[in-house]
Write an enzyme that holds these catalytic residues in place. Sequence first.
Site, PDB file in Angstrom:
ATOM      1  N   ASP A  81      39.438  43.831  38.166  1.00 51.15           N
ATOM      2  CA  ASP A  81      40.611  43.800  39.020  1.00 51.15           C
ATOM      3  C   ASP A  81      40.651  45.131  39.776  1.00 51.15           C
ATOM      4  O   ASP A  81      40.028  46.115  39.354  1.00 51.15           O
ATOM      5  CB  ASP A  81      41.855  43.632  38.139  1.00 51.15           C
ATOM      6  CG  ASP A  81      43.149  43.751  38.917  1.00 51.15           C
ATOM      7  OD1 ASP A  81      43.286  43.083  39.952  1.00 51.15           O
ATOM      8  OD2 ASP A  81      44.004  44.550  38.498  1.00 51.15           O
ATOM      9  N   ASP A  83      43.867  46.741  41.728  1.00 52.14           N
ATOM     10  CA  ASP A  83      45.092  47.528  41.614  1.00 52.14           C
ATOM     11  C   ASP A  83      45.450  47.808  40.163  1.00 52.14           C
ATOM     12  O   ASP A  83      45.530  46.887  39.346  1.00 52.14           O
ATOM     13  CB  ASP A  83      46.243  46.800  42.304  1.00 52.14           C
ATOM     14  CG  ASP A  83      45.993  46.627  43.785  1.00 52.14           C
ATOM     15  OD1 ASP A  83      46.435  47.474  44.565  1.00 52.14           O
ATOM     16  OD2 ASP A  83      45.327  45.638  44.156  1.00 52.14           O
ATOM     17  N   SER A 170      40.354  40.659  43.400  1.00 57.82           N
ATOM     18  CA  SER A 170      41.689  41.226  43.453  1.00 57.82           C
ATOM     19  C   SER A 170      42.706  40.308  44.095  1.00 57.82           C
ATOM     20  O   SER A 170      42.407  39.621  45.074  1.00 57.82           O
ATOM     21  CB  SER A 170      41.630  42.546  44.248  1.00 57.82           C
ATOM     22  OG  SER A 170      42.922  43.071  44.459  1.00 57.82           O
ATOM     23  N   GLY A 171      43.918  40.353  43.559  1.00 59.91           N
ATOM     24  CA  GLY A 171      45.053  39.730  44.218  1.00 59.91           C
ATOM     25  C   GLY A 171      45.616  40.622  45.302  1.00 59.91           C
ATOM     26  O   GLY A 171      46.642  40.307  45.901  1.00 59.91           O
ATOM     27  N   LYS A 215      40.838  33.925  40.785  1.00 60.98           N
ATOM     28  CA  LYS A 215      40.080  35.000  40.145  1.00 60.98           C
ATOM     29  C   LYS A 215      39.089  34.421  39.139  1.00 60.98           C
ATOM     30  O   LYS A 215      37.917  34.824  39.099  1.00 60.98           O
ATOM     31  CB  LYS A 215      41.034  35.975  39.442  1.00 60.98           C
ATOM     32  CG  LYS A 215      41.749  36.935  40.364  1.00 60.98           C
ATOM     33  CD  LYS A 215      42.504  37.985  39.553  1.00 60.98           C
ATOM     34  CE  LYS A 215      42.982  39.123  40.426  1.00 60.98           C
ATOM     35  NZ  LYS A 215      43.555  40.233  39.648  1.00 60.98           N
ATOM     36  N   ASP A 238      44.524  44.335  34.136  1.00 54.95           N
ATOM     37  CA  ASP A 238      45.721  44.959  33.574  1.00 54.95           C
ATOM     38  C   ASP A 238      46.946  44.049  33.576  1.00 54.95           C
ATOM     39  O   ASP A 238      47.890  44.296  32.846  1.00 54.95           O
ATOM     40  CB  ASP A 238      46.073  46.232  34.353  1.00 54.95           C
ATOM     41  CG  ASP A 238      46.640  45.918  35.729  1.00 54.95           C
ATOM     42  OD1 ASP A 238      47.832  46.179  35.963  1.00 54.95           O
ATOM     43  OD2 ASP A 238      45.894  45.394  36.575  1.00 54.95           O
ATOM     44  N   ASN A 241      47.977  38.074  35.787  1.00 51.36           N
ATOM     45  CA  ASN A 241      47.129  37.254  36.653  1.00 51.36           C
ATOM     46  C   ASN A 241      45.647  37.506  36.406  1.00 51.36           C
ATOM     47  O   ASN A 241      44.794  36.872  37.026  1.00 51.36           O
ATOM     48  CB  ASN A 241      47.465  37.491  38.135  1.00 51.36           C
ATOM     49  CG  ASN A 241      47.163  38.896  38.597  1.00 51.36           C
ATOM     50  OD1 ASN A 241      47.342  39.851  37.856  1.00 51.36           O
ATOM     51  ND2 ASN A 241      46.711  39.031  39.826  1.00 51.36           N
TER      52      ASN A 241
END
Length: 282
Positions: A81, A83, A170-171, A215, A238, A241
């Site tokens: 991921d 962020d 990544s979202g 993802k 983290d 999601n």
Amino acid sequence: MTTNLVLQGPNAALGHLAALGAQARPTQVVAMSPHAVRCEGVQATPEVVKQVQTQAMVLGVDATFIEAGRTLRDFGLVAMDMDSTLITIECIDEIADMQGLKPQVAEITEAAMRGELDFAASLTRRVALLEGLEAAALERVYEERLRLSPGAESMLAAVRAAGLKTLLVSGGFTFFTERLQRRLGLDYAHANVLEIEDGRLTGRVVGGIVDADEKMRTVQRVCGDIGIDTRQAIVMGDGANDLKMMGIAGLSVAFRAKPVVRAQADVALNYCGLDGVLAVLA
């Protein structure tokens, strides 16, 4: 199956780590660095695991019970991921700060990461608040606020040396993932596309949203492309999601994560940097 216990902490003394590991009755203790030990042949009963992990949190130590003999070379991919995992910030919160809306957006972000809100719906709400912001603000966020998480570069160097491919999924937004991909030499990247018209954000995302399901599909797709099973992937995240992609991995790593994520991960790095995974798989 023989189980090892890896104990590590940036400020931990070897004596304190060995004393903590003694609760699991290891057959031997190996010092791996000035701040990490491997306790071999431990008793990993539920009671012992809970006892050690509870005490580790008090001491500021990361404790990982893992099958003996596992190494980086057992894997073919590291998926991360972005962020609050590969980087220290939530990009959308910092973009919102350029609009004077960081508190409102950050509150939504935090709830989504805890799993209390639908991610796609929450992202749509947050992006809508950015309507009208000059696209140049994205560059400011990248240059002035984006920082790599501790241990990121040493972790990436080690996994590349071991022959693993790397994926940033990544979202967040392609503006940042594409720059990080070039900067860090990552093999694959996938994220959301912010719509920009006449130099300003429209408050919309172009195409489908990269949510938890996307993802997971991305990890599956990349594993297929490089010819490995998803159980040969290490997945780091983290927030809530990230759980679906972590759930199909051979090793899931929660980095400075929300409690719901820590509880389900194979490895929880609460105090060490991202390179803490290297000691786990040494």
